[in-house]
Design an enzyme around this catalytic site. Structure first.
Site, PDB file in Angstrom:
ATOM      1  N   CYS A 174       0.832  -1.208   0.000  1.00  0.00           N
ATOM      2  CA  CYS A 174       0.000   0.000   0.000  1.00  0.00           C
ATOM      3  C   CYS A 174       0.868   1.261   0.000  1.00  0.00           C
ATOM      4  O   CYS A 174       1.846   1.334   0.736  1.00  0.00           O
ATOM      5  CB  CYS A 174      -0.800   0.014   1.303  1.00  0.00           C
ATOM      6  SG  CYS A 174      -2.560   0.076   1.102  1.00  0.00           S
ATOM      7  N   HIS A 175       0.476   2.242  -0.775  1.00  0.00           N
ATOM      8  CA  HIS A 175       1.115   3.550  -0.702  1.00  0.00           C
ATOM      9  C   HIS A 175       0.679   4.274   0.569  1.00  0.00           C
ATOM     10  O   HIS A 175      -0.425   4.063   1.061  1.00  0.00           O
ATOM     11  CB  HIS A 175       0.690   4.418  -1.898  1.00  0.00           C
ATOM     12  CG  HIS A 175       1.210   3.907  -3.198  1.00  0.00           C
ATOM     13  ND1 HIS A 175       0.638   2.840  -3.843  1.00  0.00           N
ATOM     14  CD2 HIS A 175       2.261   4.295  -3.969  1.00  0.00           C
ATOM     15  CE1 HIS A 175       1.309   2.605  -4.970  1.00  0.00           C
ATOM     16  NE2 HIS A 175       2.295   3.468  -5.066  1.00  0.00           N
ATOM     17  N   GLU A 189      -7.731   1.983   3.265  1.00  0.00           N
ATOM     18  CA  GLU A 189      -7.836   2.768   4.503  1.00  0.00           C
ATOM     19  C   GLU A 189      -9.225   2.580   5.128  1.00  0.00           C
ATOM     20  O   GLU A 189      -9.346   2.441   6.352  1.00  0.00           O
ATOM     21  CB  GLU A 189      -7.563   4.253   4.213  1.00  0.00           C
ATOM     22  CG  GLU A 189      -6.096   4.604   4.020  1.00  0.00           C
ATOM     23  CD  GLU A 189      -5.490   4.123   2.706  1.00  0.00           C
ATOM     24  OE1 GLU A 189      -6.244   3.654   1.813  1.00  0.00           O
ATOM     25  OE2 GLU A 189      -4.255   4.211   2.550  1.00  0.00           O
ATOM     26  N   ASP A 201     -12.139  -6.790  21.500  1.00  0.00           N
ATOM     27  CA  ASP A 201     -11.211  -6.719  22.639  1.00  0.00           C
ATOM     28  C   ASP A 201     -11.918  -6.243  23.903  1.00  0.00           C
ATOM     29  O   ASP A 201     -11.702  -6.786  24.990  1.00  0.00           O
ATOM     30  CB  ASP A 201     -10.063  -5.759  22.297  1.00  0.00           C
ATOM     31  CG  ASP A 201      -9.037  -5.670  23.419  1.00  0.00           C
ATOM     32  OD1 ASP A 201      -8.667  -6.729  23.971  1.00  0.00           O
ATOM     33  OD2 ASP A 201      -8.588  -4.560  23.738  1.00  0.00           O
TER      34      ASP A 201
END
Lengths: 169, 169, 169, 169, 169, 169
Positions: D79-80, D122, D136
């Site tokens: 990924c960039h 993203e 979590d």
């Protein structure tokens, strides 16, 4: 004794090192630090009004402080990476402020571990980053906010024993 | 107008967001921030004596501040990642201090970019982490050091224009 | 008993904390998690054809999963940093899929440690990031891929003992 | 046309590369992704009861998702690093669930930029990490929670144009 | 014995894994590594002249090496995160160089821990990043600098015992 | 002209700074760097034999190099964060080696951007970390491997123009 030797992070000839903690025993260690954010009272009112809803300024700052404690060794060049057993932050507005139109937010962080070196830097980093996060979220309202009194309040564990900050009058 | 809307990082219903800067023009932006580290004068003497040798406390703190500026968006939850064009820090002992046995180190950071949002947080983060690094390196000498007056001194560029801190008397 | 106390990461008054694990014994702990990536069968064919050459999609995803497991505490706000003793991932295409023109990639991660808290989040993070990496590498072929059934399959060690996922029929 | 050439992240001989985006024009780009977290209805009740207080599960997950979006290029190997202009997440419980004793939390992330490559990864990373954070924080209550349907819902901008997910019946 | 089994980071069928160190005993471990930077003698003169002032090239490289040692597991895919007890670097110009107009900077890093796996990679990473930092700071003067002889010099602790590099004649 | 001014990362009085690139034009920039790994020929044979299977040493090193290029500004203290447009690495064994029982792996990285500063450090960091990864994966076989000739081979773009390394005879 020369002054260089007082700096645990510098060798006698002045080179930076990550201190050797091999010979130090693993002990339970705790550190409590503080920071204050001085702001306009109108900024405090906006935070408090917002804080009755989810996603408020203070809980975002709290979380930022906890996450920053975990990154301390990445930020402070000669800090060891310490496995943290517990991190908590409390953010409260201080009731008594000398200036009528000002308010002061108090941030206190407590960090614990069982390791060969202490967690003062983790507690101080948590307080600093939580305060910076408050600044970031309120800066459009009040660019003149000031972060004050970032300091170690208490530490215990390790060879140097207990430290208790002298209260400021 | 409700107070929530004043927080650029919160939606009207109080959810945190990374502000949309798409519509903001790219302009040159600069921010200057400051922090102070109050310490015993004997700690200052140790730093100054050390500072004539390579690898001293102040240059390590300076470097830590520069590196921290690059990590700001990783530390401050709702901060954009801003490509920094320039970061510099200056650390100097302040001559006039009210207490005889105390000394004050002044840290000033300047950050510049050409982007759609400002670099106040980068300058403040650089000052905070540089101050924390001084604390870390000197804490064996002086655990009572206090980081004070972390604040924005100046900013320019962007819609909100120039900000200049009011000097503290 | 109030519901707040059920959340180990929140104090009774609802503040987030990194849970205190000081009093927990160090025990061997293992966690196995899974994720599935549903894709077009032509995407599977392209992956499989590529996979006979070096540098294939599956081994890049595998490596991304291992590296992500090490970053779990940086991603999940209230997660402890756990020193990992072992991380491995297996990626296999599932033979039986209900839809003719679909294929399903199964990703399974196993993480082990000896510590005071478990590694469920590390195993789940590894599976998630490996699946995201498959998506990234194949998205030009098949933007409709779906990551499914990210879940804990098994864990052992610690006070809460063994957990075994109930098989989905 | 050989299948290798379909993978934009692999050279014709199968080596991984970070794709050259030099020749791609900078355009406004947006991506919307989703994830679902299936849980026991008692877990939903605990979250909802908690959510009326500050520091709740959903706002922590939201923040974790925003912060994860900024780390995407660090997690996904090829990924960039894309400068993000806007990130927001919405978390809501879905009203209609087929199973009586189950509840489903829907997470939706929107990411925007003006760059030479898109922000699908993203948005997907934000949804995945927000869902993992919910897991979590609730795992002590409900270790059998499942993250489902992590998928791209919409994207616009760039050569490949608009993508709209086909609704699942 | 097949060649695959020689690679501790690959399973017999060639999948990458983070090696299981659960069964390995915790022992004191030390690793010393080296790198050399070959440069024009005029570059050495500029560094040496600068080095009598604070903030010089060598102390910045030293600090970069220490900080990089802490990031090793983030850089090397299958490396464990090892808690480091001690990191130090020494940078010295080598007196005897075969070419008149050349100079050689020697960088040596020493890393110590007590853990279930060694710190060779941490020492090698520290040397590599310190050398890269020298390159970065001097590249405007001398773009033809070459980093040479990055190698493990010594290690002790762990099952494989002591390793001592054979001196190059 | 004093020697200090030659160091772009140091102010005239020797303080480290992140160079101001505001006034530099955005131009297309490319950098190619190299590193070599000298090893026993038996180590080369093990790598080559392994490399016909998925998950081999060379493709893991390649990926590690690409990911490291993205972290350059986090490793090299005064490096700007540069948005990378393209990163690729090639790893090949060199045919002609002077020593019978030795083999040499050549690693070459190419990095491209359009920015106000170059990507030499990114290419050099990619080569260094790829070489370190080869070391890590083969160290159980051959602890005496040496990383050699880490150097810039070519760069173009920017005020200083084209650089081409002088071939070593």
């Amino acid at each position: 004794m020369s002054s260089e030797s007082k700096f645990t992070h510098l060798t006698p000839d002045g080179r930076p090192v990550m201190v050797d903690v091999s010979a130090k025993p693993t002990t339970n260690r705790v550190a409590i630090a503080q920071s204050l954010v001085r702001m306009q009272s109108s900024t405090r009112d906006a935070i408090v009004h917002q804080a009755i809803r989810k996603g408020d300024v203070l809980s975002i700052a709290q979380l930022a402080g906890i996450m920053a404690a975990k990154k301390t060794s990445d930020l402070i060049p000669l800090c060891h990476h310490v496995p943290l057993h517990h991190v908590s932050l409390e953010l409260n507005f201080v009731d008594e402020v000398e200036q009528r139109d000002e308010a002061v937010l108090s941030i206190q962080a407590k960090v614990e571990t069982a390791y060969q070196t202490g967690v003062e830097m983790e507690a101080l980093t948590a307080c600093s980053v939580a305060a910076l996060t408050v600044y970031d979220m309120c800066k459009a309202l009040d660019r003149g906010m000031v972060i004050e009194q970032v300091r170690l309040m208490y530490k215990a564990g390790g060879k140097s024993g207990v430290f208790q900050a002298i209260p400021t009058s």
